[in-house]
Design a protein around this motif. Sequence first.
Motif, short mmCIF file in Angstrom:
data_model
loop_
_atom_site.label_atom_id
_atom_site.label_comp_id
_atom_site.label_asym_id
_atom_site.label_seq_id
_atom_site.Cartn_x
_atom_site.Cartn_y
_atom_site.Cartn_z
N GLN A 49 -4.36 0.06 -4.98
CA GLN A 49 -6.85 -0.34 -5.31
C GLN A 49 -6.48 -1.56 -5.92
O GLN A 49 -6.98 -2.78 -6.24
N GLU A 50 -5.95 -1.42 -6.91
CA GLU A 50 -5.51 -2.65 -8.16
C GLU A 50 -5.02 -3.55 -7.42
O GLU A 50 -5.81 -5.08 -7.57
N ALA A 51 -4.15 -3.53 -6.60
CA ALA A 51 -3.30 -4.67 -6.07
C ALA A 51 -4.07 -5.39 -4.73
O ALA A 51 -4.21 -6.68 -4.78
N GLY A 83 -16.51 -10.05 0.05
CA GLY A 83 -16.93 -8.67 0.61
C GLY A 83 -15.82 -7.37 0.20
O GLY A 83 -16.45 -7.04 -0.42
N PRO A 84 -15.13 -7.62 0.73
CA PRO A 84 -13.97 -6.76 0.41
C PRO A 84 -13.26 -6.55 -1.24
O PRO A 84 -13.48 -5.84 -1.63
N TRP A 85 -13.71 -7.87 -1.67
CA TRP A 85 -13.54 -7.66 -3.23
C TRP A 85 -14.65 -6.81 -4.06
O TRP A 85 -14.68 -5.91 -4.35
N LEU A 86 -15.79 -7.09 -3.24
CA LEU A 86 -16.79 -6.91 -4.17
C LEU A 86 -16.57 -5.16 -3.81
O LEU A 86 -17.27 -4.13 -4.77
N LEU A 91 -14.39 -3.44 -2.99
CA LEU A 91 -12.54 -2.25 -3.79
C LEU A 91 -13.42 -2.37 -5.45
O LEU A 91 -13.28 -1.34 -6.05
N GLN A 92 -14.23 -3.17 -6.16
CA GLN A 92 -14.77 -2.95 -7.11
C GLN A 92 -16.16 -2.38 -7.36
O GLN A 92 -16.01 -1.22 -8.82
N LEU A 93 -16.80 -1.08 -6.28
CA LEU A 93 -17.51 -0.30 -6.69
C LEU A 93 -17.30 0.94 -6.41
O LEU A 93 -17.96 1.80 -6.48
N ILE A 94 -15.63 0.61 -5.67
CA ILE A 94 -14.86 2.30 -5.32
C ILE A 94 -14.43 2.95 -7.29
O ILE A 94 -14.10 1.91 -7.63
#
Length: 156
Positions: A80-82, A148-151, A153-156
């Motif tokens: 997830q970090e990558a 959108g995908p970055w946000l 992933l930040q919410l997970i």
Amino acid sequence: MPSTQASTPGPSASPASCPGHWTPPVSDPEFGANSGSENTCFPGRFPGRKTAARVAEPAPRPHICNRNAGFSGKGAVITQEALSAFFGWLTVLHIGLFTLSAILLMLMHDWAAGLHARLFGLAPADVSLTFYRWLGTYKIMIFATALGPWLALQLI
């Protein structure tokens, strides 16, 4: 100095361990001390095919049937970090390109509109509308494919 004499490969591995691939025998000095394991596989080398001695050839790469290489059979795993770093830098790149495009279009609007009007046979007013639509579409695509995908992933 390595031998330049051609050698014939030894017996093949059992079909269950590596079907269709040749496994070097333990007694073959060309392949070193670790050869002969039934979990070692060299794709492309088949029984009866003569091969020249290796002089500058790199070591064989592990094949999917090489159980000693640590291959789990599940494929590469992306953390997830990558993914978060990838989409974050993608967003930065796209927002930078969007900002540069908007600034250049504001500073050089008359020149760019005249150039594109001559190139495509359009009225300068139509070219200005096309520029505006292009910037709006690009902004939506940035939100949908990078930000959108970055946000998320930040919410997970």
